[in-house]
Scaffold this motif. Sequence first.
Motif, PDB file in Angstrom:
ATOM      1  N   LYS A  12      -5.806   1.331  -2.382  1.00  0.00           N
ATOM      2  CA  LYS A  12      -6.792   0.269  -2.177  1.00  0.00           C
ATOM      3  C   LYS A  12      -6.348  -0.947  -2.972  1.00  0.00           C
ATOM      4  CE  LYS A  12     -10.669  -1.483  -0.773  1.00  0.00           C
ATOM      5  NZ  LYS A  12     -10.663  -2.086   0.533  1.00  0.00           N
ATOM      6  N   GLY A  13      -6.107  -2.031  -2.273  1.00  0.00           N
ATOM      7  CA  GLY A  13      -5.641  -3.253  -2.917  1.00  0.00           C
ATOM      8  C   GLY A  13      -6.790  -4.207  -3.208  1.00  0.00           C
ATOM      9  N   THR A  14      -6.446  -5.441  -3.368  1.00  0.00           N
ATOM     10  CA  THR A  14      -7.439  -6.474  -3.641  1.00  0.00           C
ATOM     11  C   THR A  14      -8.021  -6.995  -2.325  1.00  0.00           C
ATOM     12  OG1 THR A  14      -5.703  -8.156  -3.664  1.00  0.00           O
ATOM     13  CG2 THR A  14      -6.286  -7.152  -5.780  1.00  0.00           C
ATOM     14  N   LYS A  15      -9.019  -7.817  -2.427  1.00  0.00           N
ATOM     15  CA  LYS A  15      -9.702  -8.334  -1.239  1.00  0.00           C
ATOM     16  C   LYS A  15      -8.812  -9.196  -0.359  1.00  0.00           C
ATOM     17  CE  LYS A  15     -14.223  -8.322  -3.419  1.00  0.00           C
ATOM     18  NZ  LYS A  15     -15.343  -9.133  -3.897  1.00  0.00           N
ATOM     19  N   ASP A  16      -7.715  -9.715  -0.906  1.00  0.00           N
ATOM     20  CA  ASP A  16      -6.857 -10.592  -0.114  1.00  0.00           C
ATOM     21  C   ASP A  16      -5.776  -9.846   0.669  1.00  0.00           C
ATOM     22  OD1 ASP A  16      -5.499  -9.922  -2.452  1.00  0.00           O
ATOM     23  OD2 ASP A  16      -4.533 -11.863  -2.651  1.00  0.00           O
ATOM     24  N   CYS A  17      -5.819  -8.537   0.684  1.00  0.00           N
ATOM     25  CA  CYS A  17      -4.875  -7.754   1.491  1.00  0.00           C
ATOM     26  C   CYS A  17      -5.138  -8.017   2.975  1.00  0.00           C
ATOM     27  CB  CYS A  17      -5.033  -6.255   1.230  1.00  0.00           C
ATOM     28  SG  CYS A  17      -4.370  -5.739  -0.345  1.00  0.00           S
ATOM     29  N   GLU A  18      -4.080  -7.987   3.770  1.00  0.00           N
ATOM     30  CA  GLU A  18      -4.240  -8.196   5.208  1.00  0.00           C
ATOM     31  C   GLU A  18      -4.958  -7.022   5.862  1.00  0.00           C
ATOM     32  OE1 GLU A  18      -0.800  -9.425   7.451  1.00  0.00           O
ATOM     33  OE2 GLU A  18      -0.047 -10.512   5.722  1.00  0.00           O
ATOM     34  N   GLY A  19      -4.588  -5.808   5.491  1.00  0.00           N
ATOM     35  CA  GLY A  19      -5.217  -4.615   6.035  1.00  0.00           C
ATOM     36  C   GLY A  19      -6.221  -4.044   5.052  1.00  0.00           C
ATOM     37  N   ALA A  20      -6.805  -2.914   5.398  1.00  0.00           N
ATOM     38  CA  ALA A  20      -7.783  -2.281   4.522  1.00  0.00           C
ATOM     39  C   ALA A  20      -7.128  -1.693   3.274  1.00  0.00           C
ATOM     40  CB  ALA A  20      -8.522  -1.181   5.281  1.00  0.00           C
ATOM     41  N   MET A  21      -5.851  -1.314   3.406  1.00  0.00           N
ATOM     42  CA  MET A  21      -5.132  -0.688   2.302  1.00  0.00           C
ATOM     43  C   MET A  21      -3.765  -1.350   2.143  1.00  0.00           C
ATOM     44  SD  MET A  21      -7.084   1.923   1.302  1.00  0.00           S
ATOM     45  CE  MET A  21      -6.222   3.363   0.721  1.00  0.00           C
ATOM     46  N   CYS A  22      -3.220  -1.250   0.938  1.00  0.00           N
ATOM     47  CA  CYS A  22      -1.863  -1.723   0.661  1.00  0.00           C
ATOM     48  C   CYS A  22      -0.904  -0.542   0.746  1.00  0.00           C
ATOM     49  CB  CYS A  22      -1.801  -2.349  -0.729  1.00  0.00           C
ATOM     50  SG  CYS A  22      -2.759  -3.859  -0.872  1.00  0.00           S
ATOM     51  N   PHE A  23       0.375  -0.811   0.626  1.00  0.00           N
ATOM     52  CA  PHE A  23       1.410   0.204   0.794  1.00  0.00           C
ATOM     53  C   PHE A  23       2.449   0.010  -0.302  1.00  0.00           C
ATOM     54  CE2 PHE A  23       5.248   1.924   2.827  1.00  0.00           C
ATOM     55  CZ  PHE A  23       4.764   3.105   3.362  1.00  0.00           C
ATOM     56  N   ILE A  24       2.841   1.104  -0.950  1.00  0.00           N
ATOM     57  CA  ILE A  24       3.820   1.028  -2.030  1.00  0.00           C
ATOM     58  C   ILE A  24       5.058   1.836  -1.669  1.00  0.00           C
ATOM     59  CG2 ILE A  24       2.797   2.961  -3.299  1.00  0.00           C
ATOM     60  CD1 ILE A  24       3.497   1.377  -5.895  1.00  0.00           C
ATOM     61  N   VAL A  25       6.203   1.296  -2.030  1.00  0.00           N
ATOM     62  CA  VAL A  25       7.491   1.961  -1.835  1.00  0.00           C
ATOM     63  C   VAL A  25       8.143   2.049  -3.210  1.00  0.00           C
ATOM     64  CG1 VAL A  25       9.718   1.885  -0.651  1.00  0.00           C
ATOM     65  CG2 VAL A  25       7.722   0.821   0.402  1.00  0.00           C
ATOM     66  N   SER A  26       8.490   3.263  -3.626  1.00  0.00           N
ATOM     67  CA  SER A  26       9.120   3.418  -4.933  1.00  0.00           C
ATOM     68  C   SER A  26      10.231   4.457  -4.895  1.00  0.00           C
ATOM     69  CB  SER A  26       8.077   3.790  -5.991  1.00  0.00           C
ATOM     70  OG  SER A  26       7.489   5.031  -5.695  1.00  0.00           O
ATOM     71  N   ASP A  27      11.049   4.437  -5.930  1.00  0.00           N
ATOM     72  CA  ASP A  27      12.130   5.406  -6.084  1.00  0.00           C
ATOM     73  C   ASP A  27      11.492   6.732  -6.489  1.00  0.00           C
ATOM     74  OD1 ASP A  27      14.095   7.033  -7.511  1.00  0.00           O
ATOM     75  OD2 ASP A  27      15.409   5.295  -7.369  1.00  0.00           O
ATOM     76  N   ALA A  28      11.723   7.777  -5.716  1.00  0.00           N
ATOM     77  CA  ALA A  28      11.101   9.077  -5.988  1.00  0.00           C
ATOM     78  C   ALA A  28      11.673   9.739  -7.236  1.00  0.00           C
ATOM     79  CB  ALA A  28      11.275  10.005  -4.787  1.00  0.00           C
TER      80      ALA A  28
END
Length: 87
Positions: A12-28
Amino acid sequence: MINFSTFIDEFKGTKDCEGAMCFIVSDADTNQIFDILNDRRNFKLRAYFQRFTLKARKKVTHIVMDINAPYDSFVKDVFACAKISID
């Protein structure tokens, strides 16, 4: 550059996100954040990852993700050589 083992998830991101949720990509392996996207919709994710060359995407050998069915379809298309682990 995307790493060989990559972790993807939504949050769940901030109110200015384009969609309802944000997406994270990280090194596993190191947990270092590669990028944070302000939208998790499939067409946005597919477009984001397809900006990397096919050669670079084929180097991704392992994706860690939750059991989000839409992720499964785009991951298999975009990262054809990656094995998927469910977190």
